[in-house]
Structure formats: structure tokens, C-alpha cells
Design a protein around this motif. Structure first.
Motif, PDB file in Angstrom:
ATOM      1  N   THR A 189      -4.850   3.185  -3.856  1.00  0.00           N
ATOM      2  CA  THR A 189      -4.882   2.535  -5.172  1.00  0.00           C
ATOM      3  C   THR A 189      -3.561   1.870  -5.520  1.00  0.00           C
ATOM      4  OG1 THR A 189      -6.501   4.187  -5.900  1.00  0.00           O
ATOM      5  CG2 THR A 189      -5.393   2.896  -7.617  1.00  0.00           C
ATOM      6  N   LYS A 190      -2.456   2.525  -5.212  1.00  0.00           N
ATOM      7  CA  LYS A 190      -1.167   1.972  -5.630  1.00  0.00           C
ATOM      8  C   LYS A 190      -0.809   0.697  -4.883  1.00  0.00           C
ATOM      9  CE  LYS A 190       1.594   5.114  -2.711  1.00  0.00           C
ATOM     10  NZ  LYS A 190       2.648   6.155  -2.772  1.00  0.00           N
ATOM     11  N   ALA A 191      -1.454   0.470  -3.738  1.00  0.00           N
ATOM     12  CA  ALA A 191      -1.202  -0.758  -2.989  1.00  0.00           C
ATOM     13  C   ALA A 191      -2.281  -1.814  -3.213  1.00  0.00           C
ATOM     14  CB  ALA A 191      -1.103  -0.448  -1.501  1.00  0.00           C
ATOM     15  N   THR A 238       5.979   1.334  -8.176  1.00  0.00           N
ATOM     16  CA  THR A 238       6.391   0.005  -7.766  1.00  0.00           C
ATOM     17  C   THR A 238       6.654   0.035  -6.276  1.00  0.00           C
ATOM     18  OG1 THR A 238       7.389  -0.433  -9.922  1.00  0.00           O
ATOM     19  CG2 THR A 238       8.062  -1.837  -8.097  1.00  0.00           C
ATOM     20  N   LEU A 239       5.882  -0.724  -5.528  1.00  0.00           N
ATOM     21  CA  LEU A 239       6.016  -0.728  -4.084  1.00  0.00           C
ATOM     22  C   LEU A 239       6.879  -1.901  -3.636  1.00  0.00           C
ATOM     23  CD1 LEU A 239       2.352  -0.008  -2.944  1.00  0.00           C
ATOM     24  CD2 LEU A 239       4.197   1.623  -3.276  1.00  0.00           C
ATOM     25  N   THR A 240       7.730  -1.658  -2.671  1.00  0.00           N
ATOM     26  CA  THR A 240       8.482  -2.743  -2.059  1.00  0.00           C
ATOM     27  C   THR A 240       7.550  -3.497  -1.118  1.00  0.00           C
ATOM     28  OG1 THR A 240       9.176  -1.423  -0.163  1.00  0.00           O
ATOM     29  CG2 THR A 240      10.563  -1.319  -2.141  1.00  0.00           C
ATOM     30  N   GLU A 241       7.951  -4.671  -0.703  1.00  0.00           N
ATOM     31  CA  GLU A 241       7.143  -5.444   0.236  1.00  0.00           C
ATOM     32  C   GLU A 241       6.983  -4.686   1.552  1.00  0.00           C
ATOM     33  OE1 GLU A 241       5.380  -8.195  -0.308  1.00  0.00           O
ATOM     34  OE2 GLU A 241       6.011  -7.883  -2.398  1.00  0.00           O
ATOM     35  N   ALA A 242       8.018  -3.984   1.951  1.00  0.00           N
ATOM     36  CA  ALA A 242       7.942  -3.205   3.188  1.00  0.00           C
ATOM     37  C   ALA A 242       6.907  -2.090   3.062  1.00  0.00           C
ATOM     38  CB  ALA A 242       9.312  -2.620   3.532  1.00  0.00           C
ATOM     39  N   GLU A 243       6.893  -1.435   1.892  1.00  0.00           N
ATOM     40  CA  GLU A 243       5.910  -0.363   1.666  1.00  0.00           C
ATOM     41  C   GLU A 243       4.496  -0.914   1.657  1.00  0.00           C
ATOM     42  OE1 GLU A 243       8.325   2.914  -1.003  1.00  0.00           O
ATOM     43  OE2 GLU A 243       7.627   1.083  -1.975  1.00  0.00           O
ATOM     44  N   LYS A 244       4.328  -2.073   1.037  1.00  0.00           N
ATOM     45  CA  LYS A 244       2.992  -2.679   1.004  1.00  0.00           C
ATOM     46  C   LYS A 244       2.501  -2.980   2.412  1.00  0.00           C
ATOM     47  CE  LYS A 244       3.406  -4.792  -3.585  1.00  0.00           C
ATOM     48  NZ  LYS A 244       3.502  -6.072  -4.340  1.00  0.00           N
ATOM     49  N   ARG A 245       3.413  -3.421   3.275  1.00  0.00           N
ATOM     50  CA  ARG A 245       3.021  -3.749   4.644  1.00  0.00           C
ATOM     51  C   ARG A 245       2.580  -2.515   5.410  1.00  0.00           C
ATOM     52  NH1 ARG A 245       7.375  -7.494   4.258  1.00  0.00           N
ATOM     53  NH2 ARG A 245       8.840  -6.011   5.200  1.00  0.00           N
ATOM     54  N   THR A 246       3.135  -1.354   5.060  1.00  0.00           N
ATOM     55  CA  THR A 246       2.730  -0.133   5.761  1.00  0.00           C
ATOM     56  C   THR A 246       1.280   0.230   5.457  1.00  0.00           C
ATOM     57  OG1 THR A 246       3.471   1.368   3.999  1.00  0.00           O
ATOM     58  CG2 THR A 246       5.089   0.750   5.677  1.00  0.00           C
ATOM     59  N   TYR A 247       0.816  -0.147   4.269  1.00  0.00           N
ATOM     60  CA  TYR A 247      -0.573   0.137   3.909  1.00  0.00           C
ATOM     61  C   TYR A 247      -1.527  -0.894   4.506  1.00  0.00           C
ATOM     62  CZ  TYR A 247       0.957   3.610   0.486  1.00  0.00           C
ATOM     63  OH  TYR A 247       1.495   4.715  -0.118  1.00  0.00           O
ATOM     64  N   GLY A 248      -1.009  -2.102   4.767  1.00  0.00           N
ATOM     65  CA  GLY A 248      -1.877  -3.148   5.274  1.00  0.00           C
ATOM     66  C   GLY A 248      -2.896  -3.555   4.226  1.00  0.00           C
ATOM     67  N   ALA A 249      -4.069  -3.962   4.673  1.00  0.00           N
ATOM     68  CA  ALA A 249      -5.146  -4.385   3.766  1.00  0.00           C
ATOM     69  C   ALA A 249      -6.378  -3.530   4.033  1.00  0.00           C
ATOM     70  CB  ALA A 249      -5.464  -5.858   3.986  1.00  0.00           C
ATOM     71  N   PRO A 250      -7.207  -3.325   3.018  1.00  0.00           N
ATOM     72  CA  PRO A 250      -8.436  -2.541   3.238  1.00  0.00           C
ATOM     73  C   PRO A 250      -9.396  -3.277   4.164  1.00  0.00           C
ATOM     74  CG  PRO A 250      -8.461  -3.566   1.065  1.00  0.00           C
ATOM     75  CD  PRO A 250      -7.094  -3.803   1.630  1.00  0.00           C
ATOM     76  N   ILE A 251     -10.250  -2.517   4.811  1.00  0.00           N
ATOM     77  CA  ILE A 251     -11.297  -3.088   5.664  1.00  0.00           C
ATOM     78  C   ILE A 251     -12.440  -3.520   4.749  1.00  0.00           C
ATOM     79  CG2 ILE A 251     -12.911  -2.632   7.555  1.00  0.00           C
ATOM     80  CD1 ILE A 251     -10.947  -0.386   8.435  1.00  0.00           C
ATOM     81  N   LEU A 252     -12.655  -4.807   4.633  1.00  0.00           N
ATOM     82  CA  LEU A 252     -13.646  -5.306   3.673  1.00  0.00           C
ATOM     83  C   LEU A 252     -15.078  -5.045   4.118  1.00  0.00           C
ATOM     84  CD1 LEU A 252     -11.983  -8.649   2.523  1.00  0.00           C
ATOM     85  CD2 LEU A 252     -11.878  -6.378   1.460  1.00  0.00           C
ATOM     86  N   GLU A 253     -15.299  -4.995   5.435  1.00  0.00           N
ATOM     87  CA  GLU A 253     -16.634  -4.652   5.928  1.00  0.00           C
ATOM     88  C   GLU A 253     -16.770  -3.137   5.901  1.00  0.00           C
ATOM     89  OE1 GLU A 253     -19.268  -6.605   6.615  1.00  0.00           O
ATOM     90  OE2 GLU A 253     -18.002  -8.171   5.757  1.00  0.00           O
ATOM     91  N   SER A 254     -17.075  -2.618   4.729  1.00  0.00           N
ATOM     92  CA  SER A 254     -17.134  -1.171   4.477  1.00  0.00           C
ATOM     93  C   SER A 254     -17.879  -0.956   3.181  1.00  0.00           C
ATOM     94  CB  SER A 254     -15.712  -0.599   4.358  1.00  0.00           C
ATOM     95  OG  SER A 254     -15.029  -1.214   3.268  1.00  0.00           O
ATOM     96  N   ILE A 255     -18.059   0.306   2.810  1.00  0.00           N
ATOM     97  CA  ILE A 255     -18.555   0.615   1.471  1.00  0.00           C
ATOM     98  C   ILE A 255     -17.506   1.479   0.765  1.00  0.00           C
ATOM     99  CG2 ILE A 255     -20.949   0.502   2.247  1.00  0.00           C
ATOM    100  CD1 ILE A 255     -21.127   3.528   1.844  1.00  0.00           C
TER     101      ILE A 255
END
Length: 211
Positions: free
Chosen positions: A198-200, A65-82
Motif C-alpha cells: 500500500t505505501k508504494a 514517505t518513500l525515496t525513489e530507491a525504496e519505490k524501485r525495490t517494490y517494483g510494480a504490481p502484477i496487473l494480470e491478477s486479482i
């Protein structure tokens, strides 16, 4: 109220995914060297059943279970990728791997099935295949995602450090590994190899979805 758990039995009187401890216990009681484990949700349990007990032995299978702060540390994946992934039924077992466009999940390559492979080998081959494909297309800056730290380390070391024993049944797989290692040693590449968190972000887009 306690959260519902799901139980995987890989080796017991009856194998499968079960939704209660009482049923799971019935299938493992008195069974020598029974292999089983609890999971936080059904999807994770069904995915685990397609793999090997050794892939989960000693690991924490509680859903993080990730906190909102932890989720922000991961950011978002780069969609222009494989993104790449592998699937293996058993360890060793029938293995295959594939790559997709991260943003759309459109499959861009798929290889296998190969007999007597492992998930780690598949993850390694998927990464090398993806890197080589991007290089051949002159796409040197496009990132490639993997959810396997082991495969990523093997690519960095330019060697598939598997302990798998090869024989006539998986001779073609050994030859494929050797070609992949040779390619890594003879070719430079610039594509960033990134860890899929994966967890984020949930399952990697190349996941085979055998749940």
C-alpha cells in the motif's frame, strides 16, 4: 509550516473525523477512556473511522514517505491478477468482502454483509474465496493480492485464528469460516498469494473506498 493533520474520534463526546486538534480536544476532554488518533491525510482518517480504534492502537499512522530507491525495490504490481479486500464497520461489526480484477477494478465477487464480523475474518474469507474461484476456473497461475499479512498467514496455516466470540447473531459466519478451513485442508493450489504494498502503490484495487 506544519503539515495539516486530521483526527479521528471513535469514542468521545462527539465522534467523527476532525480537521483540527482544538476541535478534537474539545470532543475528548473529560471523556473517560476516549479513543482518538491523528492521521496524515483526510482519506486515511475517513477510512480509519469506518474501522475500529483497536485496528490502529499503537500503530504509526504517519504517512510513509518513500525515496525513489525504496519505490524501485517494490517494483510494480502484477496487473494480470486479482485483488481482495474486506470492510468492517466496528470491531466486531457489519463485515463484507470482495474480489476484483487488479488491472480494471472490475468486481468479480462480493459477499456480505455479515453481522458481528471482523476485518481480519473478512480478509481471510476473501482470500479463500478468490483462491477457490481461480481453482474452479483452472487459473492456477494467476496471482492474488491481499493487503493483510494476518489473513495471508491464516491461509498458510489453513486456520482462521480469530478470537471472536460467536453466537446466534453470527452463527452463519462461523459456518462460513469452517467451510473455508475445510476447503484449504482438502485442496491444493498453486496461485501465488502476494502482499499488496500500500505505501508504494496506494490502496488495493479491491478497497471499498469508504472515505
Amino acid at each position: 509550516m506544519a503539515k495539516k493533520k486530521f483526527y479521528v474520534v471513535w469514542s468521545g463526546h462527539k465522534t467523527g473525523v476532525f480537521s483540527s486538534w482544538s476541535v478534537c480536544k474539545k470532543h475528548i476532554d473529560g471523556f473517560k477512556n476516549a479513543q482518538y488518533k491523528a492521521f496524515a491525510d483526510k482519506a486515511a482518517a475517513e477510512l480509519a473511522f469506518t474501522k475500529s480504534y483497536n485496528d490502529y492502537k499503537g500503530k504509526n499512522t504517519k504517512k510513509p514517505t518513500l525515496t525513489e530507491a525504496e519505490k524501485r525495490t517494490y517494483g510494480a504490481p502484477i496487473l494480470e491478477s486479482i485483488s481482495v479486500d474486506a470492510a468492517c464497520s466496528g470491531n466486531p461489526g457489519v463485515m463484507e468482502y470482495r474480489g476484483v480484477l487488479t488491472h480494471s477494478k472490475k468486481e468479480i465477487f462480493k459477499k456480505g454483509p455479515y453481522q458481528r464480523g471482523t476485518n481480519n475474518i473478512g480478509e481471510f474469507l476473501a482470500l479463500v474465496h478468490g483462491i477457490a474461484m481461480l481453482k474452479s476456473k483452472g487459473m492456477d497461475a494467476l496471482p492474488i493480492y491481499s493487503d493483510s499479512r494476518i489473513a495471508m498467514s491464516w491461509v498458510r496455516k489453513k486456520q482462521c485464528r480469530t478470537n471472536l466470540v460467536f453466537n446466534k447473531d453470527n452463527k452463519n459466519l462461523l459456518e462460513l469460516i469452517q467451510r473455508a478451513e475445510k476447503w484449504l485442508k482438502e485442496n491444493a493450489f498453486q496461485n501465488p498469494i502476494l502482499k499488496w504494498e500500500t505505501k508504494a502503490w496506494g490502496e488495493i484495487p479491491a478497497d471499498f473506498g469508504r472515505k
